[in-house]
Design an enzyme around this catalytic site. Structure first.
Site, PDB file in Angstrom:
ATOM      1  N   GLU A  34      34.932 -11.489 -35.471  1.00 23.84           N
ATOM      2  CA  GLU A  34      33.837 -11.801 -36.378  1.00 23.84           C
ATOM      3  C   GLU A  34      33.664 -10.665 -37.386  1.00 23.84           C
ATOM      4  O   GLU A  34      33.468  -9.518 -37.015  1.00 23.84           O
ATOM      5  CB  GLU A  34      32.546 -11.960 -35.544  1.00 23.84           C
ATOM      6  CG  GLU A  34      31.292 -11.933 -36.358  1.00 23.84           C
ATOM      7  CD  GLU A  34      30.047 -11.678 -35.486  1.00 23.84           C
ATOM      8  OE1 GLU A  34      30.187 -11.501 -34.254  1.00 23.84           O
ATOM      9  OE2 GLU A  34      28.956 -11.666 -36.061  1.00 23.84           O
TER      10      GLU A  34
ATOM     11  N   ASP B 100      30.070  -9.941 -31.796  1.00 26.56           N
ATOM     12  CA  ASP B 100      28.994  -9.057 -31.364  1.00 26.56           C
ATOM     13  C   ASP B 100      28.327  -9.566 -30.102  1.00 26.56           C
ATOM     14  O   ASP B 100      28.306 -10.764 -29.838  1.00 26.56           O
ATOM     15  CB  ASP B 100      27.935  -8.933 -32.461  1.00 26.56           C
ATOM     16  CG  ASP B 100      28.418  -8.043 -33.597  1.00 26.56           C
ATOM     17  OD1 ASP B 100      29.351  -7.250 -33.340  1.00 26.56           O
ATOM     18  OD2 ASP B 100      27.887  -8.161 -34.713  1.00 26.56           O
TER      19      ASP B 100
ATOM     20  N   ASP C 206      25.339  -9.907 -29.615  1.00 21.37           N
ATOM     21  CA  ASP C 206      23.965 -10.347 -29.902  1.00 21.37           C
ATOM     22  C   ASP C 206      23.911 -11.862 -30.107  1.00 21.37           C
ATOM     23  O   ASP C 206      24.895 -12.562 -29.890  1.00 21.37           O
ATOM     24  CB  ASP C 206      23.421  -9.619 -31.130  1.00 21.37           C
ATOM     25  CG  ASP C 206      24.279  -9.894 -32.360  1.00 21.37           C
ATOM     26  OD1 ASP C 206      25.184 -10.781 -32.288  1.00 21.37           O
ATOM     27  OD2 ASP C 206      24.070  -9.233 -33.391  1.00 21.37           O
TER      28      ASP C 206
ATOM     29  N   ASP D 207      23.650 -13.722 -32.850  1.00 20.61           N
ATOM     30  CA  ASP D 207      24.559 -14.242 -33.871  1.00 20.61           C
ATOM     31  C   ASP D 207      25.981 -14.327 -33.344  1.00 20.61           C
ATOM     32  O   ASP D 207      26.696 -15.293 -33.577  1.00 20.61           O
ATOM     33  CB  ASP D 207      24.555 -13.324 -35.097  1.00 20.61           C
ATOM     34  CG  ASP D 207      23.459 -13.734 -36.076  1.00 20.61           C
ATOM     35  OD1 ASP D 207      22.853 -14.807 -35.844  1.00 20.61           O
ATOM     36  OD2 ASP D 207      23.233 -12.983 -37.044  1.00 20.61           O
TER      37      ASP D 207
END
Ligand code: 0RA
Length: 656
Positions: free
Chosen positions: A448, A521, A523, A525
């Protein structure tokens, strides 16, 4: 001689003959229940419940109750006629109850007419359950009294059937504990059973199934086990129409009314009945579920074939009649008419023949023509009577056909440009390939963001690790056809890098890497992107997922420095554990994203095969991601709200 004169624990002649009766079952359990693993264990419950369901299908029982007890036993009750308690015609010195429980193949209904279809895939009878139990008790309410009998390990009667209190009720209760010496594992999985009972309730209208888990730990992973235990009731007033509605509940139907029709035919001693419910939605998935005698035929068979032929034929015929397909235009293909279709095909047969290893495929040839002719006639009629629905359905078939031709063009074009065949010339510009061409040892990281991609490129082992940076969010493929998906640059780049083709044409031989590793990541997202990628791979490159080529990298969330030493933690609990277990002066920092790590850190924590953690994705997980995507990103708002409120704070789903 009746065995109530026999002291408990000794072998009377009778109990020896009974033992012989059930011995083959204990010697080769697999032949009767498929396996001695979890599937076989659950099969015992299905076997008993299916007998109750037969009683419901025959019009006598309306309620079945299943209770899981703490001691590993299961209790199944119904309010049917009760197993006959009188002497058995072939064994006049035994009650029919005892014969049903101790003789192989004595489970079928005899005497009495009624509509009898044998339930259960194996339909082996409850004597098999008795044979494979450590202990079994049966209680029958019939002929004005309660009756009971108990059986020890392997199904040996502990005494004859005994008459108890007076009652006006009727019904049967079987309470058994599977034999831990036979089964590899004796823990029932609540979710597995619940799914089956829900399905059964849809297929047998007017039947209520109550399912209660009274185990203290409950095998519960969802956290909704309360002090009082867990209970659900399954019933479907509109049968398979409710089933289709539930299956479509997180999607947008394309037309208002659910198709529903049925038909019946007798051929010799075979009585055949078919019932169909169907509705198209705005996704691209074909979701046809078929059943024979309430048992899921996962591998289809003649009933599904008949259904598909009639569906394609009738929709083409009607489209021509209405001028929706003109003379110059091609027929809809089978795939065209099934795009976005949710359907349940339920067949009841007096003499089903199942095929294949798992017996999940119907073989009766006469069923194909029967289902085909019912669906031809009834669907034609339904379409005439539901003009608006018909138009929406036929327009959808037409769109699907157009999209299929467009996709074929897009694929042809892509292939000509070398995008799909993995020819070096066609590799996407952003791909930083590895040097080795020995596929088994190579890995492709889908990363990403460009900056993380940059770190990954410097960190990687260039011999075996390739990097494809993905910019921003991947297209949501939930509501996108293959042709449209391929127009998306990120999708096309992934397809090109993998090189194995797409859709129906995937060829794993051509897959250019041994592992496909998603790196994003840690997280929300990141997990969103992971979910989209998984959904894309699951929908359009299913074999890549099902053959175990897809992994998720686990970048750490925290770095802890103890002097010169760097240690990493993947989650908050892990961080606490780490801090608790170490002395010294820790300096904790949290990574906001992959981009914050330098190449060394990324290599050490996430990419080095010797020190990293990878999670291999299974089809179940990918399907779950698929379901999550349907709910979160499909076009219906309600299930999305519901899903979010139910799972808010539940990291399991977002953290696949
Ligand atoms: C044999 C004959 C009849 C019913 C049953 C068995 C029967 C078995 C089970 C197992 C669980 N629940 C059940 N309910 C019924 C027919 C009885 C008659 O003709 O009256």
């Amino acid at each position: 001689m009746s065995s109530d004169t026999t002291p408990k624990g000794t072998y009377s002649e009778e109990s020896i003959s009974v033992l012989e009766g059930l011995e083959p079952v204990r010697r080769r359990p697999g032949m009767y229940i498929g396996s001695t693993g979890t599937d076989g264990l659950h099969h015992l419950v299905y076997e008993v419940v299916d007998n109750c369901v037969d009683e419901a299908l025959a019009g006598f029982a309306t309620k079945v109750e299943v209770v899981l007890h703490d001691d590993g036993s299961v209790q199944v009750s119904d309010n049917g006629r009760g197993i006959p308690v009188g002497p058995h015609p072939q064994y006049p010195d035994k009650s029919t109850v005892e014969v049903v429980l101790t003789k192989l193949h004595a489970g079928g209904k005899f005497g009495g007419g009624g509509y009898h279809v044998s339930g259960g895939l194996h339909g082996v009878g409850i004597s098999v359950v008795n044979a494979l139990s450590e202990h079994l008790e049966i209680e029958v309410q019939r002929d004005g009294y309660e009756w009971m009998q108990a059986f020890g390990k392997g199904g040996i009667p502990e005494g004859p059937l005994r008459k108890g209190r007076k009652t006006k009720a009727t019904g049967t209760t079987v309470h058994f504990r599977p034999d831990a010496e036979i089964f590899e594992e004796v823990d029932f999985d609540r979710a597995t059973l619940a799914k089956r009972f829900q399905e059964t309730a849809y297929l047998v209208p007017n039947l209520t199934i109550v399912f209660r888990d009274e185990r203290s730990k409950g095998g519960d992973t969802s956290g909704d086990q309360s002090e009082e235990g867990w209970e659900r009731q399954y019933q479907a007033r509109h049968g398979i129409v409710d089933f289709v509605e539930a299956l479509n509940s997180s999607r947008t139907p394309l037309h208002r009314h659910i198709l529903h029709f049925s038909g019946e035919r007798n051929e010799g001693d075979q009585t055949m009945r078919v019932e169909v419910a169907a509705q198209w939605n705005d996704t691209y998935t074909d979701s046809v579920h078929s059943f024979v005698n309430v048992v899921n035929t996962r591998h289809g068979g003649t009933h599904e074939e008949g259904f598909r032929m009639a569906l394609t034929g009738t929709l083409n015929k009607t489209a021509r009649e209405l001028g929706i397909l003109r003379e110059s235009e091609e027929n809809f293909s089978g795939d065209d008419v099934r795009e976005g279709l949710t359907a349940v095909v339920s067949v009841k047969l007096t003499h089903p023949q199942f095929e294949g290893q798992t017996k999940a495929k119907l073989g009766n040839t006469e069923v194909k023509g029967f289902v085909r002719s019912v669906v031809n006639d009834e669907l034609t009629l339904w379409l005439k009577q539901h003009k608006a629905d018909s138009k929406a359905i036929l327009k959808r078939c037409k769109d699907a056909g157009n999209a299929r031709r467009a996709a074929r063009k897009a694929r042809d074009l892509a292939r000509r440009k070398g995008i799909l065949d993995g020819a070096d010339a066609g590799l996407p510009g952003k791909l930083v390939d590895c040097q080795s061409s020995d596929r088994s040892g190579t890995e492709l990281f889908l990363v990403e963001g460009d900056s993380a991609g940059g770190s990954a490129v410097s960190a990687r082992d260039r011999e075996t690790q390739a990097i494809l940076p993905l910019r921003g969010k991947l297209l949501n493929v939930e509501r996108t056809s293959l042709g449209r998906a391929l127009e998306n640059a990120e999708v096309a780049a992934i397809a090109a890098a993998l090189g194995c083709g797409i859709g129906h044409e995937v060829d794993l031989e051509q897959l250019r890497y041994g592992k496909v590793i998603l790196l994003s990541d840690a997280d929300v997202d990141g997990s969103h992107i992971r979910t989209l990628l998984l959904t894309f791979l699951f929908r359009f490159m299913t074999p890549v997922v099902s053959e175990g080529h897809v992994y998720v990298a686990q970048p750490p969330l925290y770095q802890v420095r103890f002097g010169q030493e760097r240690v990493y933690a993947g989650s908050e609990p892990e961080l606490h554990q780490l801090l608790d277990s170490r002395n010294g002066n820790p300096v904790v920092s949290r990574f906001k994203g992959l981009g914050e790590m330098n190449a060394d850190q990324l290599w050490e924590t996430t990419m080095n095969p010797l020190t990293r953690r990878l999670v291999r994705i299974t089809v179940e997980e990918a399907a779950l991601a698929d379901e999550v995507v349907s709910k979160l990103m499909g076009s219906v708002v309600e299930p999305r709200k519901e899903w979010i409120s139910q799972n808010a704070g539940d990291a399991r789903f977002l953290d696949i």
